[in-house]
Scaffold this motif. Sequence first.
Motif, mmCIF file in Angstrom:
data_model
loop_
_atom_site.group_PDB
_atom_site.id
_atom_site.type_symbol
_atom_site.label_atom_id
_atom_site.label_comp_id
_atom_site.label_asym_id
_atom_site.label_seq_id
_atom_site.Cartn_x
_atom_site.Cartn_y
_atom_site.Cartn_z
ATOM 1 N N ALA A 65 1.070 -1.192 0.601
ATOM 2 C CA ALA A 65 -0.229 -0.185 0.461
ATOM 3 C C ALA A 65 1.079 1.441 0.367
ATOM 4 O O ALA A 65 0.761 2.519 -0.648
ATOM 5 N N VAL A 66 1.856 1.263 0.411
ATOM 6 C CA VAL A 66 3.321 2.346 0.448
ATOM 7 C C VAL A 66 3.881 2.068 -0.926
ATOM 8 O O VAL A 66 5.119 2.718 -0.242
ATOM 9 N N GLY A 67 3.387 1.079 -1.395
ATOM 10 C CA GLY A 67 4.648 0.916 -2.519
ATOM 11 C C GLY A 67 6.177 0.234 -2.766
ATOM 12 O O GLY A 67 7.218 1.005 -2.990
ATOM 13 N N ARG A 68 6.189 -0.285 -1.747
ATOM 14 C CA ARG A 68 7.686 -0.628 -1.258
ATOM 15 C C ARG A 68 7.355 -2.970 -0.561
ATOM 16 O O ARG A 68 6.519 -3.313 -1.277
ATOM 17 N N HIS A 69 8.275 -2.892 -2.085
ATOM 18 C CA HIS A 69 9.021 -4.680 -1.490
ATOM 19 C C HIS A 69 9.181 -5.369 -0.189
ATOM 20 O O HIS A 69 9.348 -4.399 0.045
ATOM 21 N N PRO A 70 8.135 -6.320 -0.267
ATOM 22 C CA PRO A 70 8.448 -7.204 0.826
ATOM 23 C C PRO A 70 9.965 -7.161 1.816
ATOM 24 O O PRO A 70 10.137 -7.209 2.717
ATOM 25 N N ASP A 71 10.758 -7.420 0.815
ATOM 26 C CA ASP A 71 12.522 -7.326 0.973
ATOM 27 C C ASP A 71 12.996 -6.182 1.347
ATOM 28 O O ASP A 71 14.315 -6.417 1.780
ATOM 29 N N SER A 72 12.267 -5.175 1.388
ATOM 30 C CA SER A 72 12.504 -4.218 1.449
ATOM 31 C C SER A 72 12.724 -3.682 3.074
ATOM 32 O O SER A 72 13.547 -2.502 3.747
ATOM 33 N N LEU A 73 12.016 -4.882 3.881
ATOM 34 C CA LEU A 73 11.847 -4.259 5.145
ATOM 35 C C LEU A 73 12.298 -5.498 5.551
ATOM 36 O O LEU A 73 11.652 -6.616 5.273
ATOM 37 N N LYS A 74 13.625 -5.529 6.810
ATOM 38 C CA LYS A 74 13.790 -6.794 7.436
ATOM 39 C C LYS A 74 13.300 -6.859 8.786
ATOM 40 O O LYS A 74 13.096 -6.233 9.392
ATOM 41 N N ILE A 75 12.852 -8.704 9.310
ATOM 42 C CA ILE A 75 12.221 -7.945 10.921
ATOM 43 C C ILE A 75 12.776 -8.988 11.712
ATOM 44 O O ILE A 75 13.170 -10.192 11.435
ATOM 45 N N LEU A 76 13.337 -8.250 12.237
ATOM 46 C CA LEU A 76 14.487 -9.149 13.668
ATOM 47 C C LEU A 76 13.856 -8.857 14.621
ATOM 48 O O LEU A 76 14.558 -8.031 15.484
ATOM 49 N N PRO A 77 13.172 -10.313 15.686
ATOM 50 C CA PRO A 77 12.663 -10.539 16.723
ATOM 51 C C PRO A 77 13.728 -9.987 17.077
ATOM 52 O O PRO A 77 14.860 -11.056 17.318
ATOM 53 N N ALA A 78 14.089 -10.018 18.630
ATOM 54 C CA ALA A 78 15.066 -10.084 19.822
ATOM 55 C C ALA A 78 15.223 -12.197 20.346
ATOM 56 O O ALA A 78 14.078 -12.564 20.604
ATOM 57 N N ALA A 79 15.959 -12.086 20.307
ATOM 58 C CA ALA A 79 16.541 -13.761 20.949
ATOM 59 C C ALA A 79 17.275 -13.806 22.154
ATOM 60 O O ALA A 79 18.589 -13.198 21.424
ATOM 61 N N ALA A 80 17.116 -14.944 23.263
ATOM 62 C CA ALA A 80 18.057 -15.209 23.744
ATOM 63 C C ALA A 80 18.382 -16.797 23.484
ATOM 64 O O ALA A 80 17.415 -17.767 22.990
ATOM 65 N N PHE A 81 19.376 -17.195 24.120
ATOM 66 C CA PHE A 81 19.717 -18.743 24.073
ATOM 67 C C PHE A 81 20.374 -18.873 24.741
ATOM 68 O O PHE A 81 21.365 -18.403 25.053
ATOM 69 N N ILE A 82 20.085 -20.548 24.902
ATOM 70 C CA ILE A 82 21.529 -21.394 25.925
ATOM 71 C C ILE A 82 21.665 -22.538 24.749
ATOM 72 O O ILE A 82 20.576 -23.250 24.786
ATOM 73 N N LEU A 83 22.844 -22.932 25.062
ATOM 74 C CA LEU A 83 23.687 -23.860 24.550
ATOM 75 C C LEU A 83 23.836 -25.381 25.705
ATOM 76 O O LEU A 83 24.267 -24.962 25.917
ATOM 77 N N GLY A 84 23.654 -26.362 24.818
ATOM 78 C CA GLY A 84 24.443 -27.122 25.474
ATOM 79 C C GLY A 84 24.912 -28.656 24.633
ATOM 80 O O GLY A 84 24.783 -28.750 23.976
ATOM 81 N N ASP A 85 25.952 -29.581 25.187
ATOM 82 C CA ASP A 85 25.813 -30.556 24.526
ATOM 83 C C ASP A 85 25.052 -31.007 24.031
ATOM 84 O O ASP A 85 24.865 -32.133 23.096
ATOM 85 N N THR A 86 23.962 -31.746 24.497
ATOM 86 C CA THR A 86 22.556 -32.218 24.458
ATOM 87 C C THR A 86 21.582 -31.105 25.009
ATOM 88 O O THR A 86 21.873 -30.490 25.694
ATOM 89 N N GLU A 87 20.725 -32.367 24.575
ATOM 90 C CA GLU A 87 19.569 -30.902 23.902
ATOM 91 C C GLU A 87 19.143 -30.905 26.037
ATOM 92 O O GLU A 87 18.680 -30.121 26.729
ATOM 93 N N ALA A 88 19.358 -32.425 26.802
ATOM 94 C CA ALA A 88 19.323 -32.239 28.353
ATOM 95 C C ALA A 88 19.922 -31.072 29.278
ATOM 96 O O ALA A 88 19.532 -30.993 30.100
ATOM 97 N N GLU A 89 21.592 -31.296 28.950
ATOM 98 C CA GLU A 89 21.691 -29.948 28.835
ATOM 99 C C GLU A 89 21.742 -29.064 29.116
ATOM 100 O O GLU A 89 22.346 -27.902 30.207
ATOM 101 N N ALA A 90 21.639 -27.757 27.896
ATOM 102 C CA ALA A 90 20.704 -27.299 27.774
ATOM 103 C C ALA A 90 19.804 -26.799 28.829
ATOM 104 O O ALA A 90 20.104 -25.681 28.948
ATOM 105 N N ARG A 91 18.595 -27.633 28.489
ATOM 106 C CA ARG A 91 17.731 -26.966 29.401
ATOM 107 C C ARG A 91 17.689 -26.942 31.319
ATOM 108 O O ARG A 91 17.853 -25.771 31.742
ATOM 109 N N VAL A 92 19.159 -27.429 31.849
ATOM 110 C CA VAL A 92 19.917 -27.728 32.597
ATOM 111 C C VAL A 92 20.200 -26.527 33.217
ATOM 112 O O VAL A 92 19.828 -25.750 34.340
#
Length: 461
Positions: A275-302
Amino acid sequence: MTTTASTTVRPTARDAAGRPLRQVHLAAHFPGVNNTSVWSDGKAESQIAFSSFRYFAQNAERGKFDFLFLAEGLRLREQKGLIHDLDVVGRPNTLAIPAGIAAVTEHIGLVGTLSSTFNEPYELARQLASLDLLSGGRAGWNIVTTSDAFHGENFRRGGFLDPKDRYVRAEEFVAVARALWDGWAPGALSANKDTGEFLSADALTAVDHHGQQFDVNGFGTLPRSPQGHPVIVQAGDSADGRDFASANAEVIFSLHSEFTDGQRFFRDVKGRLPAVGRHPDSLKILPAAAFILGDTEAEARVRSREVALLQVSPQAAISFLEQLWGTDLGGYDPDGPLPEIDPVLADEGVTRGRVRHVADPVAVAKSWRGLAEAEGLSIRDLVIRFAAKHTFVGTPVQVAEEINRHVQEEASDGFVIVGHTNPTGLDEFVDRVIPELQERGVYRTEYEPGTTLRETLGLTQ
Ligand SMILES: Cc1cc2nc3c(=O)[nH]c(=O)nc-3n(C[C@H](O)[C@H](O)[C@H](O)COP(=O)(O)O)c2cc1C
């Protein structure tokens, strides 16, 4: 484990139908002043020393991040009339940091949050143009409208604008800034030593703006940077905020990091662009994200649970609830059930200076009580759910695949990644997740030499 990012540029990876895979864009959020920064961690260093900003930015550049991201708070928060020291307290001015970082990095973009409510466009446009020029076209401006009067009390006109008028000012603010930046024609400086001509003919156009908010008459003070003007970023979630972003922004910093919610937000905002004459790729959407890593999923959850308990101490849990309830809840047990009393709807609660505000605290409190009862959550558990939720928890492979899924299935164009320790909080991400994304052909292995931030972001306009 340290795996350095490969230096070869891979050919664009394709999906099963032969279409190029969407590329992941990442920003590195310097851990802010919230309780999610674990300052008591053994590895944590100063959050105001230049050495911390330099380390953080250089590490992000090692990870080929699109940009370094800084939030802004114009005032120390207060809780029950005292400085709120359950958050990390103290933050240098937003423009001083990237100015220094530009000198010790080469490629990474430099995006600072700066309020359109408590600044003047002529001055801010000039400061941003300076950063953009001096950094070789790497500057970005995250426009916030800063929602409460508490932040305004230190400015000479105080709160001075209702939240409903803040996007009106922001619109006019950006229009003036753009006019000043665009007032210099490309190639305006000829600096011809033979003819003595310094400025080309018609190099400059004067701005003569007289609006509801601003009167500006004169020329911008600087030539264009390699990217013309700073990349415009926006953070704000209301319908007005989304309209403002679709008209003006090239990146949105959002809170919609959950997959289906992210898809909804992505569709809504990108759907406003035609509606404002723009292409969808002209605007990038970047949400905030926190992360925790582990060698296994169980370790990451702990680890995730351990980190969350550090981020939300018993006192922090009660103070978080007080921000919604607007009253002293010091008598409540953090390991017990939520208060039965309703939030107090005073103009000024016990907390002053939170960036985000809730329209209907009584309704929100009711929904929180319902959730806590249904899932048997204590006050602290519930606060962890909202204030210390880690978006991605798992092995580096799992986290990379989840990030890629969000991007390929249009729940986002990437993420603004925040760690919980300062300044080393993204080291593990760079060492272990980035190579996985590169392996999948969805993330750069090198910056294109000489690119501006706008080009690094792959923006089409
Ligand atoms: C993800 C996000 C981040 C924000 N960061 C800041 C900030 O760093 N500084 C600030 O003054 N306001 C910040 N804001 C507040 C917005 O500028 C805006 O004033 C507020 O969200 C109200 O506008 P809205 O109703 O459109 O969301 C942020 C808002 C969002 C949604």
